[in-house]
Write a protein that holds these residues in place. Structure first.
Motif, short mmCIF file in Angstrom:
data_model
loop_
_atom_site.label_atom_id
_atom_site.label_comp_id
_atom_site.label_asym_id
_atom_site.label_seq_id
_atom_site.Cartn_x
_atom_site.Cartn_y
_atom_site.Cartn_z
N GLU A 126 7.52 2.18 -6.88
CA GLU A 126 6.92 3.27 -7.66
C GLU A 126 7.45 3.35 -9.08
OE1 GLU A 126 6.17 4.20 -3.41
OE2 GLU A 126 7.87 3.45 -4.57
N ARG A 144 -1.74 0.37 3.98
CA ARG A 144 -2.83 1.34 3.88
C ARG A 144 -3.75 0.97 2.71
NH1 ARG A 144 -0.28 5.80 2.35
NH2 ARG A 144 0.42 6.27 4.45
N GLU A 145 -3.18 0.62 1.57
CA GLU A 145 -4.00 0.25 0.42
C GLU A 145 -4.84 -0.98 0.71
OE1 GLU A 145 -2.93 0.08 -4.13
OE2 GLU A 145 -2.29 -1.81 -3.20
N LEU A 190 -5.58 -3.87 -6.87
CA LEU A 190 -4.74 -3.10 -5.95
C LEU A 190 -3.48 -2.63 -6.69
CD1 LEU A 190 -4.98 -5.28 -2.71
CD2 LEU A 190 -6.37 -3.31 -3.36
N GLN A 228 -7.65 -0.09 3.19
CA GLN A 228 -8.68 0.80 2.65
C GLN A 228 -9.50 0.16 1.54
OE1 GLN A 228 -6.54 4.35 1.45
NE2 GLN A 228 -6.45 5.17 3.53
N ARG A 229 -8.88 -0.75 0.80
CA ARG A 229 -9.55 -1.28 -0.39
C ARG A 229 -10.15 -2.66 -0.20
NH1 ARG A 229 -7.21 1.21 -5.15
NH2 ARG A 229 -8.54 -0.21 -6.35
N TYR A 269 -0.89 -0.56 -5.92
CA TYR A 269 0.42 -0.53 -5.27
C TYR A 269 0.93 -1.94 -5.01
CZ TYR A 269 4.33 1.22 -2.57
OH TYR A 269 5.60 1.51 -2.15
N GLN A 283 4.95 2.47 -11.77
CA GLN A 283 3.70 3.21 -11.95
C GLN A 283 3.47 3.55 -13.42
OE1 GLN A 283 3.37 6.51 -9.28
NE2 GLN A 283 1.21 6.80 -9.69
N LYS A 295 2.56 2.18 2.80
CA LYS A 295 1.69 2.39 1.64
C LYS A 295 0.92 1.12 1.30
CE LYS A 295 4.64 5.89 -0.58
NZ LYS A 295 5.50 6.17 -1.76
N LEU A 296 1.60 -0.02 1.37
CA LEU A 296 0.96 -1.28 1.00
C LEU A 296 -0.13 -1.64 2.00
CD1 LEU A 296 0.80 -3.76 -0.79
CD2 LEU A 296 2.60 -4.82 0.58
#
Length: 451
Positions: free
Chosen positions: A364, A274-275, A298, A278-279, A300, A367, A271-272
């Motif tokens: 998570e 990917r973020e 960011l 992508q960002r 996450y 969040q 997840k990290l």
């Protein structure tokens, strides 16, 4: 020895006592609302005399028990360490971060693995040195551990000895080091003397910079200190010492545990990465690729950082305070004035009511943090004595973590040279210390070729 002040209060889920008497004049508190009362901004609960055992010649901004001394020091030191004050220093910080990651890539290629614990310590040392005194340490260029680094790595052990035997340690300081009877106390004194010498040498370095090029010297975190004629040389030295220790050892351990924890949880890492991919701009668009302002956005990564600070607080130990005469009730009980109350990030961060499955690394959970989670979060202390360098620490952590996983998306913990999770077993001294004082990482052969 264990007991409560008065009748037992309500226990909540029945698994823990929120306040426990540990000696005739001391109680441990692990109730978030009570902790907020102890550390509120008004600061009625003053630091206990225990902090006097940490004083080296004169109190510094961390261990001063007199609120007037602390207020004076904080006034001089806080503005450069504010979010606004740090903006002009981001290029220096980011440059050191990128250099550290370049050095990790080089060591992975040459050795097959890199000791990120070592490189994060070198990086943090160079950053606090450059920001406070000028570019005086240059550990990233040297690339090898020396006596200075060994002493920084020993601060956890040293603080443990001084915290366990405060009166004895203070008395033995008056003896020449060779005459100190116990080996552990003698070593603690030796580290103490050497690190104070590093502080004096750093101040001399900065003084030479100012004298040789007064018109071109970049303002530092200590600029107001240097220009305040009421600050003595001894006072300046003890605060320089606090900056060197607090700004390097704690940060390197936080970053080491962050990368280690992420690499041990494939779902978190996925997840990290990917973020970040992508960002943030792709590698090759420009060397820097992105800015701290982009990293701050960011979500996450922010959760990963909070969870690391929760589960692996750099200073997990007790922060003792003295109960004042007009103290509010704590956990439904009014404690006698003069009693010492202690809290620890280790216990608070494992409150099952605030953090279900408290030993689980689960970003998570941040969040939608609850009020109890926020009240129980004590990584940087609280109230008027909250860590002076928290904005600098957060800036370094988020930017270093983003650049690290941007550069090494497939990084993993290495088993080279017998590296294992046993090396990362946490030793909970005054300062958190990994047992093996190393953490080896490696990357895929494809990434090695790109490095």
């Amino acid at each position: 020895m264990l007991g409560l002040y008065g009748e037992p209060p309500e226990i909540g889920n029945g698994s823990t006592w929120p306040i426990v008497r540990t000696s005739p004049h001391e109680a441990d508190v692990s109730d978030p609302p009570a902790v907020q009362a102890i550390y509120r901004i008004k600061g009625e609960f003053l630091k206990s005399p225990w902090y006097d055992s940490l004083v080296l010649g004169a109190p510094n901004v961390f261990n001063a028990t007199d609120p007037n001394i602390h207020r004076r020091r904080r006034r001089l030191l806080s503005q450069p360490l504010s979010e606004t004050g740090l903006r002009s220093l981001i290029p220096i910080i980011d440059g050191k971060i990128q250099k550290a990651i370049d050095r990790m890539a080089w060591e992975m290629k040459e050795r097959g693995a890199a000791d990120m614990y070592k490189w994060w310590l070198f990086m943090a040392t160079d950053i606090i040195g450059a920001l406070s005194f000028g570019d005086c340490f240059q550990m990233l260029d040297k690339g090898e551990k020396n006596q200075y680094v060994n002493d920084l790595e020993s601060t956890g052990d040293t603080f443990m000895v001084r915290a366990a035997f405060p009166s004895l340690t203070g008395w033995l300081r008056k003896l020449p080091v060779p005459l100190v009877p116990l080996k552990s106390l003698r070593q603690a004194n030796e580290v103490e003397y050497r690190t104070m010498n590093y502080a004096h040498e750093s101040l001399q370095w900065h003084r030479r910079l100012v004298e040789e090029s007064p018109d071109t010297t970049v303002p530092t975190l200590f600029s107001k200190f240097y220009n305040d004629q009421t600050i003595t040389a001894r006072e300046m030295a003890v605060d320089a010492h606090a900056y060197i220790i607090g700004g390097s050892d704690t940060l390197s351990k936080t970053l080491t545990y962050l990368v280690w924890a992420v690499c041990r949880h494939s779902d978190v890492k996925q997840k990290l990465v990917r973020e970040i991919q992508q960002r943030l701009p792709l590698p090759g668009q420009q060397r820097s690729g992105f800015t701290d302002a982009q990293v701050r956005d960011l979500p996450y990564l922010a959760m990963v950082i909070e969870e690391t600070l929760r589960l692996y607080p750099a200073v997990p130990s007790a922060l003792p305070r003295v109960v004042p005469h007009d103290a509010p009730e704590l956990c439904g009980r009014r404690l006698p004035a003069g009693v010492t109350v202690t809290t620890s990030a280790y216990c608070l961060h494992r409150d099952p009511d605030a953090f279900p499955e408290p030993e689980r690394f689960w970003p998570e959970r941040w969040q939608s943090p609850t009020k109890r989670m926020k009240d129980a979060f004590m990584t940087f202390g609280g109230g008027s004595r909250v860590c002076l360098g928290l904005h600098l620490a957060r800036l370094e952590i988020r930017l270093a973590a983003a650049r690290f996983f941007h550069r090494f998306p497939s990084v993993e913990i290495s088993n080279l040279e017998g590296m294992s999770d046993d090396d990362m077993e946490a030793q909970w001294y005054f300062v958190l210390t990994p047992k093996g004082k190393r953490c080896l990482i490696q990357q895929t052969s494809v990434e090695c070729d790109k490095a």
